[in-house]
Design an enzyme around this catalytic site. Structure first.
Site, PDB file in Angstrom:
ATOM      1  N   TRP A  70     -11.031  24.553 -17.092  1.00 15.84           N
ATOM      2  CA  TRP A  70     -10.573  25.797 -17.698  1.00 15.84           C
ATOM      3  C   TRP A  70     -11.210  27.008 -17.019  1.00 15.84           C
ATOM      4  O   TRP A  70     -10.779  28.148 -17.230  1.00 15.84           O
ATOM      5  CB  TRP A  70     -10.931  25.814 -19.181  1.00 15.84           C
ATOM      6  CG  TRP A  70     -12.413  25.912 -19.437  1.00 15.84           C
ATOM      7  CD1 TRP A  70     -13.384  25.082 -18.980  1.00 15.84           C
ATOM      8  CD2 TRP A  70     -13.074  26.910 -20.203  1.00 15.84           C
ATOM      9  NE1 TRP A  70     -14.623  25.496 -19.419  1.00 15.84           N
ATOM     10  CE2 TRP A  70     -14.462  26.613 -20.179  1.00 15.84           C
ATOM     11  CE3 TRP A  70     -12.642  28.025 -20.926  1.00 15.84           C
ATOM     12  CZ2 TRP A  70     -15.410  27.389 -20.836  1.00 15.84           C
ATOM     13  CZ3 TRP A  70     -13.608  28.792 -21.587  1.00 15.84           C
ATOM     14  CH2 TRP A  70     -14.960  28.472 -21.545  1.00 15.84           C
ATOM     15  N   ASP A  71     -12.238  26.752 -16.199  1.00 16.82           N
ATOM     16  CA  ASP A  71     -12.956  27.829 -15.516  1.00 16.82           C
ATOM     17  C   ASP A  71     -12.006  28.784 -14.816  1.00 16.82           C
ATOM     18  O   ASP A  71     -12.170  30.007 -14.848  1.00 16.82           O
ATOM     19  CB  ASP A  71     -13.896  27.257 -14.444  1.00 16.82           C
ATOM     20  CG  ASP A  71     -14.871  26.227 -14.967  1.00 16.82           C
ATOM     21  OD1 ASP A  71     -14.653  25.732 -16.085  1.00 16.82           O
ATOM     22  OD2 ASP A  71     -15.827  25.917 -14.253  1.00 16.82           O
ATOM     23  N   GLU A  80     -20.666  22.979 -25.000  1.00 15.53           N
ATOM     24  CA  GLU A  80     -20.681  21.524 -24.929  1.00 15.53           C
ATOM     25  C   GLU A  80     -21.942  20.906 -25.535  1.00 15.53           C
ATOM     26  O   GLU A  80     -22.133  19.695 -25.443  1.00 15.53           O
ATOM     27  CB  GLU A  80     -20.512  21.083 -23.475  1.00 15.53           C
ATOM     28  CG  GLU A  80     -19.138  21.468 -22.927  1.00 15.53           C
ATOM     29  CD  GLU A  80     -18.997  21.202 -21.444  1.00 15.53           C
ATOM     30  OE1 GLU A  80     -19.953  20.666 -20.836  1.00 15.53           O
ATOM     31  OE2 GLU A  80     -17.944  21.534 -20.880  1.00 15.53           O
ATOM     32  N   LYS A  95     -25.117  25.501 -25.063  1.00 19.22           N
ATOM     33  CA  LYS A  95     -25.156  25.400 -23.605  1.00 19.22           C
ATOM     34  C   LYS A  95     -24.656  26.696 -22.978  1.00 19.22           C
ATOM     35  O   LYS A  95     -25.155  27.145 -21.955  1.00 19.22           O
ATOM     36  CB  LYS A  95     -24.287  24.226 -23.138  1.00 19.22           C
ATOM     37  CG  LYS A  95     -24.283  24.034 -21.620  1.00 19.22           C
ATOM     38  CD  LYS A  95     -23.358  22.902 -21.208  1.00 19.22           C
ATOM     39  CE  LYS A  95     -23.335  22.726 -19.691  1.00 19.22           C
ATOM     40  NZ  LYS A  95     -22.340  21.723 -19.260  1.00 19.22           N
ATOM     41  N   GLN A  96     -23.647  27.285 -23.613  1.00 21.25           N
ATOM     42  CA  GLN A  96     -23.031  28.489 -23.063  1.00 21.25           C
ATOM     43  C   GLN A  96     -22.384  29.281 -24.183  1.00 21.25           C
ATOM     44  O   GLN A  96     -22.189  28.794 -25.291  1.00 21.25           O
ATOM     45  CB  GLN A  96     -21.987  28.124 -22.015  1.00 21.25           C
ATOM     46  CG  GLN A  96     -20.812  27.336 -22.564  1.00 21.25           C
ATOM     47  CD  GLN A  96     -20.107  26.535 -21.499  1.00 21.25           C
ATOM     48  OE1 GLN A  96     -20.688  25.671 -20.867  1.00 21.25           O
ATOM     49  NE2 GLN A  96     -18.831  26.807 -21.299  1.00 21.25           N
TER      50      GLN A  96
END
Length: 836
Positions: free
Chosen positions: A379-380, A508, A620-621
């Site tokens: 998806w980046d 994640e 994580k993000q």
């Protein structure tokens, strides 16, 4: 990762140059990083920055976007619907090798006595140059100059020029130009590294132990070599060709050697002092999903014939001309910060190298600079790279979206396999099939459907290209909307709400949850876009609408259902804390005390079992914070600030996708110093190897995010629903920021100063926009100058775990922080656990 506050590069080794990345000293210890940051590519073909002589490398690599091998995924415990086919990018035969011997002494960088050394990645010319002076064991001075490029104008072409001059004596020179199938053949100077299960890192590519490239063709004619292969399992084909031309006034002779996995063209030269030997090597790669190698060989011949007819001078001139146009529409300039300017241009240059000539292919997480993540598409691309492309290179954006559209049938099959209507795009893939073996942090990220739809609508709104929807891209909106409508469900508790359960958001470190905030708001946008686009097509292109309805069996009832689901979408909110919970159960967990976690236990995913991580509030993000950017018009300024403060303290930054988003929202809500720190961290993530995995390839999504952080963070641009607004946040010590965006074919230059914002049309017609709520209309030949009284609120400090610890949940319980037990190894082999 803690954000950095200053330039992290050793400027004695990497001097500042606003248009080049320069290396003044060779270091084998940093070979992994430098091979990545000095790579050259064009989106289709990539050559890692391995030195020409083909020795002393960390990871040799030549990659073709999408060229991959497949292999069966073997799960320890099987279940229906698990990914079955693994996919890994293939290291195609390496044609950039030029081994050098002087008086039979091999030139080996790690052993050579170098009097001078310089390597330069020139971002205006689009070439990699290296110059050095080698003092041979016998005392002779040898100058070696090389130039390497992959062409932006002919995506199948690469050129290497190699020049050797013995300065002060006659000498015997031997240059061995080679094509080597490194994927399957052991380099005679190296031993193949077998996979090591103890060397765990899920970010690296799988190692293929069996033969991958099956020889199908080999040919040599007048110094031109062709080697052709097909992959064992995926059935893809590739041919590499190389032609040679030597220029020298010295006497020379040549010889030929050709086998299935190695082609050599050897020049032996009786070099006179000061008389150079120049070798020009033109290289062509052609690949296919199954075209016979003899046809690909013909294509290679044509590519090499054109290169010979043009000559390298013309090829390099065309490369410069292409980049001149690229920088006209893509460059971002800051004043008085040359060290940042250099890094900004390197990041933007990487976007060209990763996307420019994908030509209908996908955009891999590492582009064509390395094998990290197996060469997969995530998806980046849609969330981090497509914004840059849609507003600077819309044709490339359209090609990337066509790639997703071409995967739609496979996405329909995947949805059916998971008992859903519509289409579900794979979380990670090359060929359209799901390749994520760990479903919890892979397949469960259903939000990829909404991410693709978001990028599609952003492109349409940026370009006005509704014809792209009419030609079939609207099918993506319809089929993804069907998936959301089927996946979600209605619940009545005084009023009807629509819920989505059993999914994973961008973070994640939290998986398979109910009502993930990011997923819900992005799904809502997806549903709304599908409805509005169908209605617009019915009104403006009735014939195209009728064809679409017939093609997809779309009913009026579906449009009504999607609209209702969107308006009733459940958006979690905790009125006690004043934030949007990341998911329905997120606030029930305790906090992970990141501030007390040892540095050697980071990133968490390499040191803790997923179940350990999942039990805590730790990210994580950016997850909710990313929603604040992509769907910012759905949140108030106060909600954005409170959400940012809460989640920023919980975010590890273990993902390179995070810093750019945190920078943008930090700037918007007032944490200006923190915004600059996050931006600087993203800017140097590869150049300074801040995540210690730059050797696997460029973090392409982060490079796209750097552009967004400049334009959307400090420039304050937003584009919700096709409405363009600006609310700038220029850092205190920046005197100016300049960037360009292309909207509906009109290129606008934006110049931001501390007290003004100036808009000028460089190409095209008019542009309508707002600056802090005031509407403006811009015409060609004129500029709009907007006076600014401020650059936003300034909040001092950094959000901290301590700001959250001790507060109460809605049920009255205290929120506490801790870290998991960390085993400590004793010298005697016993293990003790600390009691903290």
């Amino acid at each position: 990762m803690n954000p950095i506050t200053e330039d992290p590069l050793d400027r004695s080794r990497y001097p500042i140059d606003e248009w080049s990345l320069i290396e003044r000293e060779f270091s084998q210890a940093e070979a992994g990083r430098t091979e990545t940051v000095f790579a050259v590519g064009n989106g289709y073909l990539g050559l890692r920055g391995n030195h020409d002589e083909g020795r002393s490398s960390f990871a040799d690599g030549t990659f073709i976007n999408g060229f991959h091998e497949t292999w069966p995924i073997r799960h320890a415990e099987e279940a229906f619907g698990f990914a079955r086919v693994g996919q890994t990018i293939v290291n195609v035969p390496d044609a950039k090798i030029l081994r050098l011997y002087v008086d039979d002494e091999p030139f080996v960088l790690t052993e050579a006595d170098l009097a001078k050394y310089s390597r330069v990645l020139d971002m205006r010319d689009g070439v990699l140059r290296r110059e050095l002076e080698w003092l041979t064991p016998s005392g002779k001075r040898v100058f070696v100059r090389s130039t390497r490029m992959t062409s932006f104008t002919d995506r199948h072409l690469a050129v290497v020029e190699y020049e050797v001059t013995v300065a002060d004596a006659n000498a015997s020179i031997l240059i061995s130009s080679q094509i080597l199938n490194r994927q399957d053949r052991t380099d005679e100077y190296k031993s193949r590294k077998k996979s090591d299960s103890a060397d765990f890192d899920p970010r690296k590519a799988e190692t293929l132990e069996d033969r991958v490239l099956q020889p199908m063709l080999r040919r040599e004619t007048d110094g031109r070599y062709l080697l052709g292969y097909h992959t064992t399992n995926s059935g893809m084909t590739v041919v590499v060709g190389a032609g040679h031309a030597i220029e020298t006034e010295n006497e020379w002779e040549e010889s030929v050697s050709l086998s299935d996995d190695l082609a050599k063209h050897v020049y032996r030269v009786k070099a006179r002092a000061g008389v150079p030997v120049r070798l020009v090597k033109t290289i062509a790669y052609h690949s296919s999903n199954g075209v016979p190698t003899h046809e690909l060989a013909d294509r290679c011949d044509r590519t090499l014939d054109r290169a010979n007819e043009q000559g390298t001078e013309v090829i390099f001139a065309e490369q410069r001309a292409w980049l001149d146009e690229y920088w006209k529409r893509s460059d971002v300039v800051i004043e008085g910060k040359p060290e940042l300017q250099q890094a900004i241009r390197w990041n933007i240059f990487q976007l060209a190298q990763s996307t420019a000539r994908t030509d209908g292919g996908g955009i891999a997480a590492k582009g064509v600079t390395g094998s990290g993540y197996g060469g997969h598409y995530f998806w980046d691309a849609e969330v981090y790279v497509l914004p840059f492309l849609s507003y600077t290179s819309p044709l490339v954006a359209r090609n990337a979206l066509r790639f997703r559209h071409n995967m739609l049938d496979a996405a329909r099959d995947r949805a059916s396999e998971l008992n859903q209507y519509g289409a579900l795009f794979p979380w990670r893939t090359i060929n359209g099939l799901e390749s994520s073996a760990y479903y919890a942090a892979g397949t469960a990220q259903y939000h990829i459907d909404a991410d693709i739809s978001y990028a599609l609508m952003q492109y349409v709104e940026a370009t006005g290209d509704t014809a792209f929807l009419a030609r079939g891209a609207i099918d993506v909106l319809v089929e993804t909307a069907r998936m959301w409508a089927d996946l979600g469900f209605w619940r009545s508790n005084g009023h009807d709400t629509f819920h989505i359960h059993g999914v994973t958001g961008p973070d994640e470190y939290t998986t398979v949850v109910n009502d993930n905030l990011y997923t819900n708001v992005m799904a809502r946008a997806n549903l709304r876009s599908a409805v509005s686009s169908c209605e617009q097509m019915r009104a403006e292109r009735p014939e195209d609408f009728d064809r679409m309805v017939a093609r997809l069996n779309l009913t009026e009832e579906e449009l009504v259902e999607w609209s209702a689901a969107a308006e009733a979408m459940h958006v979690p909110f905790d009125s006690i804390l004043g934030i949007h919970p990341q998911d329905a159960q997120f606030l029930e967990k305790e906090l992970w005390d990141l501030e007390s976690t040892p540095a050697d236990k980071r990133p968490l995913l390499l040191h803790y079992h997923p179940l350990v991580i999942y039990r805590f509030q730790v990210l994580k993000q950016a997850d909710v914070v990313l929603a604040l950017l992509l769907q910012g018009n759905e949140f108030s300024h106060e909600e954005k600030r409170r959400n940012f403060e809460y989640y920023d303290a919980l975010t590890t930054g273990d993902s390179t996708l995070s810093a750019v988003v945190q920078s943008i929202i930090a700037a918007e809500v007032g944490y200006s110093e923190l915004a600059l720190k996050y931006f600087t961290s993203a800017l140097f993530v590869d150049l300074a190897d801040l995540h210690r995995n730059a050797s696997d390839g460029v973090h392409v999504a982060s490079t796209g995010g750097v552009w967004s952080a400049l334009v959307m963070g400090f420039g304050g641009m937003r584009d919700h629903g096709g409405k363009f607004t600006f609310d700038p946040r220029l850092p205190d010590d920046w005197s100016g920021l300049e960037f360009r965006i292309t909207v509906h074919g009109t290129r606008v230059r934006v110049e931001l100063r501390q007290d003004t914002m100036i808009f000028t049309i460089e190409e095209g017609d008019s542009f309508d926009f707002e600056v802090r709520g005031q509407a403006f209309h811009l015409e060609p030949e004129l500029s709009v100058i907007v006076d600014l009284t401020h650059q936003g609120k300034h909040i001092v400090g950094t959000p901290s775990i301590s700001d959250i610890e001790g507060t109460r949940r809605s049920d009255g319980s205290l929120i506490t922080s801790t870290i998991p037990t960390i085993p400590i190894d004793r010298p005697d082999g016993d293990v003790v656990t600390p009691s903290w």
